[in-house]
Design an enzyme around this catalytic site. Structure first.
Site, PDB file in Angstrom:
ATOM      1  N   GLU A 177       0.833  -1.214   0.000  1.00 16.67           N
ATOM      2  CA  GLU A 177       0.000   0.000   0.000  1.00 16.67           C
ATOM      3  C   GLU A 177       0.868   1.265   0.000  1.00 16.67           C
ATOM      4  OE1 GLU A 177      -3.554   2.252   2.553  1.00 16.67           O
ATOM      5  OE2 GLU A 177      -2.672   0.395   3.314  1.00 16.67           O
ATOM      6  N   LYS A 214      -2.625  -2.163  -3.158  1.00 17.14           N
ATOM      7  CA  LYS A 214      -3.679  -1.309  -2.612  1.00 17.14           C
ATOM      8  C   LYS A 214      -3.260   0.139  -2.843  1.00 17.14           C
ATOM      9  CE  LYS A 214      -6.277  -0.216   1.601  1.00 17.14           C
ATOM     10  NZ  LYS A 214      -6.667  -0.632   2.959  1.00 17.14           N
TER      11      LYS A 214
END
Length: 296
Positions: A177, A214
């Site tokens: 992420e 992500k």
């Protein structure tokens, strides 16, 4: 050894990821939005007890199910607690059919070259041993990009992929992420650099290594389409990143193949003071709208 059954669910099944991993400094904000003021608790233990009560209520709700939700990302404290007398991870998988992931990063390091890398994870091996004990399937780690600085973005991506390879080799699917701040005036330029760095790092992976990405919802719809099709990518997920639920759902619906991994947008409208019926209805509305935006 990666669980092939759960890998197939994460790869192919329609649905989204519920991010229930807010921790540390973000917990008071989460509780405030849930209707619990700061003066309700006086110690970290009391704060985390209240946070778990909220997550308990979410996870135990009948609408929090594998009909719409593929996986849930947990904070370490939640991983070790119970729902209805059963360990949280076991409850998610055995009772709900939802795959547990664990947030493993320990916060952001100092700002450097327009980005914040992760702080060193000093106890990574111990944390992964704990995750294995609780039958966790994967991990999640977050960095933050604030400007279109090629040096900072490259550093963020390289750190993420170095750790991801270590994590995969220990039997977990890592969620990478590298969040781009949605308020950055250079968000669009940063996305261009980030995509190039992600593709470079993905192309350098061994063919057997699998990751989930992500990312912040992009300025240009379908901007990350190349990443979805990459053979090393299990799934491309989006974080809500400060957008409210309506904004996040709208932007997500414009990105084919991208699924949600929302936290604040998922919990929007939930309140401590609600009756169970009111709470479950609000959660159901959130789940249905996020799911619809994820399977367009």
């Amino acid at each position: 050894m990666i669980d092939e059954k759960r890998l197939k669910i994460m790869s192919d099944k329609p649905g989204f990821i519920a991010a229930l991993d807010q921790s540390g400094g973000s917990t008071p904000t989460v509780l405030r939005e849930y209707g619990i003021p700061d003066d309700t608790y006086h110690t970290d233990e009391e704060m985390f007890n209240l946070a778990h009560d909220m997550r308990y209520r979410i996870i135990a709700s009948p609408d929090f199910s594998s009909d719409h939700i593929l996986a849930a990302i947990l904070f370490e404290d939640t991983m070790k607690r119970t729902i209805e007398g059963i360990n949280t991870c076991e409850y998610l998988w055995d009772k709900k059919g939802i795959i547990p992931f664990l947030k493993i990063d320990q916060g952001l390091d100092v700002l450097k070259s327009g980005a914040q890398m992760m702080k060193p994870i000093e106890n990574l091996n111990e944390l992964l041993e704990e995750a294995n004990k609780y039958n966790v399937f994967g991990t999640k780690m977050r960095s933050l990009i604030l400007s279109a600085n090629p040096v900072g973005i490259k550093d963020v991506v390289e750190q993420q992929f170095e750790l991801a390879t270590t994590i995969f080799n220990q039997g977990f699917i890592p969620i990478i992420e590298p969040e781009i701040d949605i308020n950055s005036p250079e968000k669009g330029k940063a996305e261009i650099i980030l995509k190039e760095e992600l593709l470079t790092s993905l192309n350098n992976l061994d063919s057997n290594v699998k990751v989930i990405l992500k990312l912040s919802l992009p300025k240009i719809p379908n901007f990350y389409e190349e990443l979805i099709d990459h053979p090393n990518v299990v799934r491309l997920a989006a974080l809500s990143g400060g957008f409210n639920k309506a904004e996040a759902d709208k932007k997500l619906s414009e990105n084919k193949g991208m699924i949600a991994s929302f936290s604040r947008a998922l919990e929007e409208g939930l309140a401590y003071q609600e009756t169970d019926m009111e709470f479950d209805y609000a959660l159901k509305e959130s789940i249905n709208s996020i799911y619809k935006s994820s399977i367009k």
